[in-house]
Design a protein around this motif. Structure first.
Motif, mmCIF file in Angstrom:
data_model
loop_
_atom_site.group_PDB
_atom_site.id
_atom_site.type_symbol
_atom_site.label_atom_id
_atom_site.label_comp_id
_atom_site.label_asym_id
_atom_site.label_seq_id
_atom_site.Cartn_x
_atom_site.Cartn_y
_atom_site.Cartn_z
ATOM 1 N N LEU A 88 27.781 37.953 45.039
ATOM 2 C CA LEU A 88 28.397 36.633 45.108
ATOM 3 C C LEU A 88 27.337 35.593 45.451
ATOM 4 O O LEU A 88 26.508 35.805 46.340
ATOM 5 C CB LEU A 88 29.494 36.600 46.168
ATOM 6 N N THR A 135 41.468 37.488 40.896
ATOM 7 C CA THR A 135 41.141 38.931 40.928
ATOM 8 C C THR A 135 41.038 39.471 39.508
ATOM 9 O O THR A 135 40.074 40.180 39.167
ATOM 10 C CB THR A 135 42.214 39.707 41.707
ATOM 11 N N LEU A 178 37.868 38.091 37.730
ATOM 12 C CA LEU A 178 36.623 38.700 38.192
ATOM 13 C C LEU A 178 36.478 40.120 37.655
ATOM 14 O O LEU A 178 35.357 40.567 37.356
ATOM 15 C CB LEU A 178 36.560 38.688 39.717
ATOM 16 N N LYS A 179 37.564 40.842 37.525
ATOM 17 C CA LYS A 179 37.503 42.175 36.917
ATOM 18 C C LYS A 179 37.054 42.070 35.461
ATOM 19 O O LYS A 179 36.249 42.881 34.982
ATOM 20 C CB LYS A 179 38.862 42.861 37.015
ATOM 21 N N LYS A 196 33.366 41.318 35.371
ATOM 22 C CA LYS A 196 32.585 42.519 35.674
ATOM 23 C C LYS A 196 32.488 43.418 34.446
ATOM 24 O O LYS A 196 31.417 43.939 34.118
ATOM 25 C CB LYS A 196 33.222 43.260 36.849
ATOM 26 N N LEU A 232 38.397 35.251 49.346
ATOM 27 C CA LEU A 232 37.715 35.927 48.249
ATOM 28 C C LEU A 232 37.002 37.186 48.733
ATOM 29 O O LEU A 232 37.157 38.270 48.158
ATOM 30 C CB LEU A 232 36.714 34.973 47.601
ATOM 31 N N LYS A 233 36.214 37.028 49.780
ATOM 32 C CA LYS A 233 35.413 38.153 50.277
ATOM 33 C C LYS A 233 36.273 39.254 50.875
ATOM 34 O O LYS A 233 36.040 40.445 50.625
ATOM 35 C CB LYS A 233 34.418 37.632 51.314
ATOM 36 N N MET A 276 37.581 40.599 46.610
ATOM 37 C CA MET A 276 36.442 41.409 46.176
ATOM 38 C C MET A 276 36.626 42.921 46.395
ATOM 39 O O MET A 276 36.157 43.718 45.562
ATOM 40 C CB MET A 276 35.161 40.932 46.850
ATOM 41 N N VAL A 305 38.134 44.062 43.274
ATOM 42 C CA VAL A 305 37.204 44.001 42.149
ATOM 43 C C VAL A 305 36.187 45.137 42.236
ATOM 44 O O VAL A 305 35.885 45.802 41.233
ATOM 45 C CB VAL A 305 36.485 42.631 42.115
ATOM 46 N N ASP A 306 35.682 45.375 43.428
ATOM 47 C CA ASP A 306 34.651 46.409 43.607
ATOM 48 C C ASP A 306 35.201 47.813 43.363
ATOM 49 O O ASP A 306 34.458 48.725 43.002
ATOM 50 C CB ASP A 306 34.072 46.320 45.018
#
Length: 330
Positions: A3, A284, A287-288, A291, A319-320, A324, A327-328
């Motif tokens: 980020l 979300t 961001l996926k 990625k 977000l964090k 995330m 997403v991770d």
């Protein structure tokens, strides 16, 4: 996915304390980096929507900047040594340094000093600029037609200064005999260099290969556009005599970021789409998709207006801490 935070130093009104609060939170949340924006002037013609070119020379954007000529924005370049002193972990950089506004040798030595001040945490972003009115205010009108060539020479001069005890250069924009330029960067052989290319994947790929660049930064790119850029750069790299792969690159884009209470319209409006403006669920999902498309580092850009810094601080925490992890885990 890393980020990055794009500080809103370019606003009608922004305070040093607001920038410090955002920076402190980014470090607390273990962001990878924080970046500033390079803007020398806002012409009064912009207030009337009469710039020669649209914002960033991008299709669909107005011939107007989103900040008034009478705004009280802060210059991005002087913020870099300030950021070096204010942080201990974050990488720092300016996206994107318009090289025609700076003498290449001076730029190289100043960047080396900032890398020293930060203990080796500097990222270097370079680009050519796009606004003739700004070139005029920077006493660089004569460089506008040759601005892309100026970027190339600047890259060669920076790398030459950073990797040689003494260095000489005889080119179109700089012509000097062997000189020493003081301290070298902490990072070896030199800090990561990011290139901003908004129109031409072939040009981007050639610069990545020739100048050993570390990353590419776009603006308001959709997941589809990011995938297209990544594939195009990969294809161009395959044509060149280089061991570099697109997998070696940090792929990033500057994207407006706001978390809303309700879903918003994210339909395709080109560069004006609400790509990372939306509900937590929408962001979300986006961001996926980013990625999957190969983005490695979204550069989160608080909007120019209507969103107070206090709101952005809350959004970054959400977000964090909430978005995330999903997403991770994909």
């Amino acid at each position: 996915m890393k980020l990055a935070l794009y500080l809103p130093n370019f606003r009608d009104k922004v305070t040093v304390q607001e920038l410090e609060d955002l920076t402190n939170l980014a470090e607390e949340l273990d962001f990878d980096s924080v970046w500033t924006l390079d803007r020398i002037v806002v012409p009064e013609a912009s207030d009337r929507g009469e710039l020669q070119y649209a914002f960033g020379m991008m299709e669909g954007f107005p011939t107007q900047l989103p900040v008034s000529s009478r705004g009280e924005w802060l210059q991005g370049w002087p913020l870099l040594p300030w950021l070096a002193a204010k942080t201990t972990k974050l990488r720092i950089g300016m996206s994107i340094t318009d090289t025609p506004y700076r003498a290449p040798g001076v730029l190289a030595t100043e960047l080396a000093t900032i890398d020293q001040l930060s203990g080796g945490r500097l990222n270097v972003g370079v680009g050519s600029g796009w606004m003739p009115e700004e070139f005029a205010a920077a006493s660089a009108s004569h460089l506008f037609p040759r601005r892309h060539a100026h970027v190339r020479e600047t890259l060669e001069i920076m790398q030459g200064i950073w990797t040689n005890d003494v260095f000489e250069y005889h080119g179109e924009f700089a012509d000097f005999d062997r000189c020493g330029f003081g301290a070298k960067p902490v990072q070896k052989p030199y800090p990561p260099i990011f290139f901003s290319g908004l129109k031409d994947p072939a040009r981007s790929a050639k610069r990545v290969a020739k100048y050993d660049l570390s990353g590419w930064i776009g603006i308001q790119d959709s997941p589809e556009a990011m995938g297209t850029w990544r594939a195009a750069i990969a294809e161009e790299l395959d044509k060149l005599d280089t061991e570099r792969s697109v997998d070696d690159l940090e792929m990033s884009s500057m994207i407006w970021f706001v978390i809303t209470d309700e879903d918003v319209d994210q339909s395709d409006q080109g560069k004006l789409s609400n790509l990372l403006v939306g509900s937590a669920r929408q962001i979300t999902d986006q961001l996926k998709r980013y990625k999957e498309a190969g983005m490695t580092m979204p550069m989160l850009w608080p909007p120019f207006q209507d969103v107070p810094v206090s709101k952005t601080l809350d959004d970054l925490k959400q977000l964090k801490n909430e978005i995330m992890p999903q997403v991770d885990d994909m």
